[in-house]
Design a protein around this motif. Sequence first.
Motif, PDB file in Angstrom:
ATOM      1  N   HIS A  87       3.206  17.937 -40.579  1.00  0.00           N
ATOM      2  CA  HIS A  87       3.156  16.608 -39.940  1.00  0.00           C
ATOM      3  C   HIS A  87       1.927  15.891 -40.489  1.00  0.00           C
ATOM      4  CE1 HIS A  87       3.544  13.825 -36.381  1.00  0.00           C
ATOM      5  NE2 HIS A  87       2.245  13.723 -36.550  1.00  0.00           N
ATOM      6  N   ASP A 113      10.518  17.816 -45.739  1.00  0.00           N
ATOM      7  CA  ASP A 113      10.317  18.475 -44.442  1.00  0.00           C
ATOM      8  C   ASP A 113       8.983  18.149 -43.784  1.00  0.00           C
ATOM      9  OD1 ASP A 113       9.113  19.770 -46.428  1.00  0.00           O
ATOM     10  OD2 ASP A 113       9.969  21.755 -46.018  1.00  0.00           O
ATOM     11  N   GLU A 166      16.394  14.229 -36.191  1.00  0.00           N
ATOM     12  CA  GLU A 166      15.641  15.482 -36.271  1.00  0.00           C
ATOM     13  C   GLU A 166      14.129  15.221 -36.335  1.00  0.00           C
ATOM     14  OE1 GLU A 166      15.495  17.516 -39.917  1.00  0.00           O
ATOM     15  OE2 GLU A 166      14.191  18.977 -38.896  1.00  0.00           O
ATOM     16  N   GLU A 169      12.903  14.226 -32.878  1.00  0.00           N
ATOM     17  CA  GLU A 169      12.854  15.348 -31.937  1.00  0.00           C
ATOM     18  C   GLU A 169      11.711  16.302 -32.284  1.00  0.00           C
ATOM     19  OE1 GLU A 169      13.904  15.656 -29.161  1.00  0.00           O
ATOM     20  OE2 GLU A 169      14.032  17.779 -28.666  1.00  0.00           O
ATOM     21  N   ARG A 170      11.508  16.540 -33.584  1.00  0.00           N
ATOM     22  CA  ARG A 170      10.387  17.405 -33.982  1.00  0.00           C
ATOM     23  C   ARG A 170       9.061  16.815 -33.524  1.00  0.00           C
ATOM     24  NH1 ARG A 170      10.479  18.842 -40.202  1.00  0.00           N
ATOM     25  NH2 ARG A 170       8.230  18.797 -39.876  1.00  0.00           N
ATOM     26  N   THR A 171       8.935  15.496 -33.661  1.00  0.00           N
ATOM     27  CA  THR A 171       7.678  14.842 -33.282  1.00  0.00           C
ATOM     28  C   THR A 171       7.496  14.888 -31.769  1.00  0.00           C
ATOM     29  OG1 THR A 171       7.965  13.411 -35.182  1.00  0.00           O
ATOM     30  CG2 THR A 171       6.337  12.723 -33.560  1.00  0.00           C
TER      31      THR A 171
END
Length: 316
Positions: A87, A113, A166, A169-171
């Motif tokens: 990130h 990614d 995606e 949601e990951r964040t």
Amino acid sequence: SVQKKIGIVGSGLIGRAWAMLFAAAGYTVQMYDILESQLVTAQQELDKELHSLEKKGALRGQLKASEQLALIGFTQQLEELVRDAVHIQECVPEQLQLKKSLYSQLDGLLGGDTVVASSTSTFMPSLYSEGLQRRQQFQMLVAHPLNPPYFIPLVEIVPAPWTTAEALERTRLLMLSLGQRPVTLKREIEGFATNRIQYAILNEVWRLVESGILSVADVDRVLSQGLGLRYALLGSLETAHLNAPGGVADYFKRFGAEISAVSATYGPTPDTQAEGAALADIARQCEELVPLEQLDQRRATRDAFLIHLARLKKQF
Ligand code: NAD
């Protein structure tokens, strides 16, 4: 242990706040800045800040200040920053051209990614990512904090039209892992949610002062001694829900006509850009309340209060 790496671009006020949040949760953090002097300052400030929070018993997470500091590294190479980062949190100044050129640099460096999240308070994510060659693959969005993020848990997550579900949601999960409280907007909109609401309040406060109905001190009291006390616990819809015997549906049945009637009297949006008499008067009154040379002191008082408030909120 091998921890997930977070890259932070820009080591100013907000970049440092994110570094503290991520390190508190045990992530490995690397900070990048174009100015070496800023990185040196950031390192000193983080050291000072984390030790001072530790002394006050307000340090977040399970690790000691020295252990958190050991998780934070610094670099002047963007290539090094992005290597193995899951990130990237972008915290460069609020200038569209600057953000655009940074994102096109990142576009060339990143695989699919890594999520890149902007801390921007005002720019919709499409504004600086629409020209990117690989915008479909490039996982970018806004993750907007409120200052000071260490004590205010809200993060607004805002997608560009090409942001994947995606990445959002990951964040969201990443923010939860920090102990922050994210909300994800369905689509981008000017001002996101926070500033849309904040500006509606500012507009009405401006009108009340400009029309001589309340002084600056009194209009601010309406929030700080009134509405704000409820809002520190509840939102405005739950407030309404509790304010009628039959809940929110009953509330709007009883007060809906009144809300519409009052709303119809608001008038046009004030021109807060014009440096006219209204602004001069508001500035004079604000500076009487808090002289410019006391702003730092008042900010420190606000932050000390927020430490207590954050503790109190945990009990509810
Ligand atoms: P700041 O001026 O304190 O820090 C910006 C940092 O970015 C500086 O260290 C600067 O040297 C560095 N920088 C400039 N150009 C760069 C580049 N090309 N690459 C890498 N680093 C670069 O700014 P800030 O207050 O931390 O704001 C950063 C972002 O956070 C802005 O988008 C702002 O809108 C947002 N934000 C700010 C607040 C706030 O209250 N200050 C609150 C929420 C969000």
